[in-house]
Design a protein around this motif. Sequence first.
Motif, short mmCIF file in Angstrom:
data_model
loop_
_atom_site.label_atom_id
_atom_site.label_comp_id
_atom_site.label_asym_id
_atom_site.label_seq_id
_atom_site.Cartn_x
_atom_site.Cartn_y
_atom_site.Cartn_z
N ILE A 193 -5.40 3.71 -1.54
CA ILE A 193 -4.47 4.43 -1.18
C ILE A 193 -5.23 5.72 -0.10
O ILE A 193 -4.49 5.82 0.68
N GLU A 194 -6.22 6.16 -0.66
CA GLU A 194 -6.73 6.94 0.14
C GLU A 194 -7.44 6.88 1.54
O GLU A 194 -7.11 7.42 2.36
N PRO A 221 -4.83 3.06 3.53
CA PRO A 221 -3.28 2.90 3.07
C PRO A 221 -2.65 1.87 3.21
O PRO A 221 -1.67 1.49 2.54
N GLY A 238 -2.44 -0.05 0.30
CA GLY A 238 -2.04 0.78 -0.86
C GLY A 238 -1.05 0.22 -2.05
O GLY A 238 -1.03 0.78 -3.20
N SER A 239 -0.43 -1.00 -1.61
CA SER A 239 0.44 -1.55 -2.67
C SER A 239 -0.28 -2.87 -3.35
O SER A 239 0.37 -3.40 -4.01
N THR A 242 1.27 7.26 8.58
CA THR A 242 0.47 6.48 8.00
C THR A 242 1.00 5.39 7.50
O THR A 242 2.37 5.55 7.30
N ARG A 256 1.20 4.71 4.40
CA ARG A 256 1.88 5.36 3.08
C ARG A 256 3.42 5.70 3.07
O ARG A 256 4.35 5.83 2.45
N ASP A 257 3.69 6.10 4.55
CA ASP A 257 4.99 6.58 4.96
C ASP A 257 6.16 5.21 5.24
O ASP A 257 7.05 5.56 5.45
N ASP A 270 7.43 1.45 4.18
CA ASP A 270 7.21 0.41 3.29
C ASP A 270 6.91 -0.85 3.80
O ASP A 270 6.26 -1.60 3.01
N ASN A 308 -4.45 7.01 10.37
CA ASN A 308 -3.02 7.24 10.80
C ASN A 308 -2.94 6.94 12.10
O ASN A 308 -3.77 6.47 12.93
#
Lengths: 301, 79
Positions: free
Chosen positions: A17-18, A21, A24-25, B27, B29-30, B32, B64
Amino acid sequence: MFNGNYPKLQLLNEIFIEKYPFMGSTINNGFTAFGKTWAVEVEELLAAMFATNQQLTKAVDGYVRFAMDVTRRQSRFDDACEYPQKSFNQVADEVYLNDEYMERYYLPGLLLSHMLWPHHYRQSRFFTATFLRDMEVMGAKEFVDAGVGTGFLSRLTLAACPDITGVGFDVSPASKKFAELQVANYKLLDRYQCKLLNLCTQPTKVETDWLISAEVLEHLEDPLSFLQRLRVILRPGGKGFITAALNAAEIDHIYLYRNPIEVQDQLIEAGFTIEQYQSIPAYKPRKINIPTPEVVAFIVT
Amino acid sequence: MSNMEKLVAIYREVLKKPDLELKPELTARDVDNWDSLAHVQIIVEVEKKFGVEFDLDDFLAIRNVGDFFKLLQRYGVEL
């Protein structure tokens, strides 16, 4: 998801995750698909092979580079539908005999892929539920692993069959070292030997009733000749577990199998009888006319 | 179409987000749909569109969208 039960897996998740990313899943997907059994197996593997946080971080870096290299090559394969032309010797120099590449990227990448890539994990479950179960039931005493790679299947076999001894072969010194390390870290090395040998070109008198050869055929220029040698190594009445990757454009894949029938036909031509097979795609097909990578495993006699 | 517009179009197409705004701090993370496959698809589409080929280590260092802007400029793509 973790509840304090899987500290290594939790750390792996945090690193993804860090630091990466877009990965991350990965852990959440594994948990959702395979549940606690999977989490326990990953936790054990990480603890055995990457004991310190630094070792785990380094392995994750290697895995991500390995995985992204595979994904980029696959994306290019989508256009060409051919592997780039390479000889085995070229690949050996670039990969198998390149200790730094093997140790930093290839071996940690391949090892983690056995758990983190759903089709690889499903294939190892197929191995455990069928071939390995037969070995346990029949009281197998010895096995040969032709092309050990990371030593993953050798280790599973030694762990499942407490009286068995095994011999592994590989062309790569780094693979030999890594496989021995994995087997040693599970405290199984007293029943295992790994030898540097090219079964395509170097003679051996070894024979076995239980033969494993996983993820080897697609790495060869002439897999049929290799299968004919495996047929000699497998004694009459013995059983083999032989796999191949199809439409999977990795750095060291030379021979392009486009469907399971091509593998099956070579197995039969080499003198094997097919007892069972399983084919597993890497992911759902994305577009018509673009082949999806898959792994196929055959149990043969 | 400017290079930035081409880049936005690639992100929107690959991530299946027709209204995506490409901010430097964005990024994976934002969004899905932004997994490793999508990440590589973005890279490969950008390579094709702009005629560049990224070193693997360079694109692994992208954290990012802002990092990607800088990387593209390093490879000679004006944004």
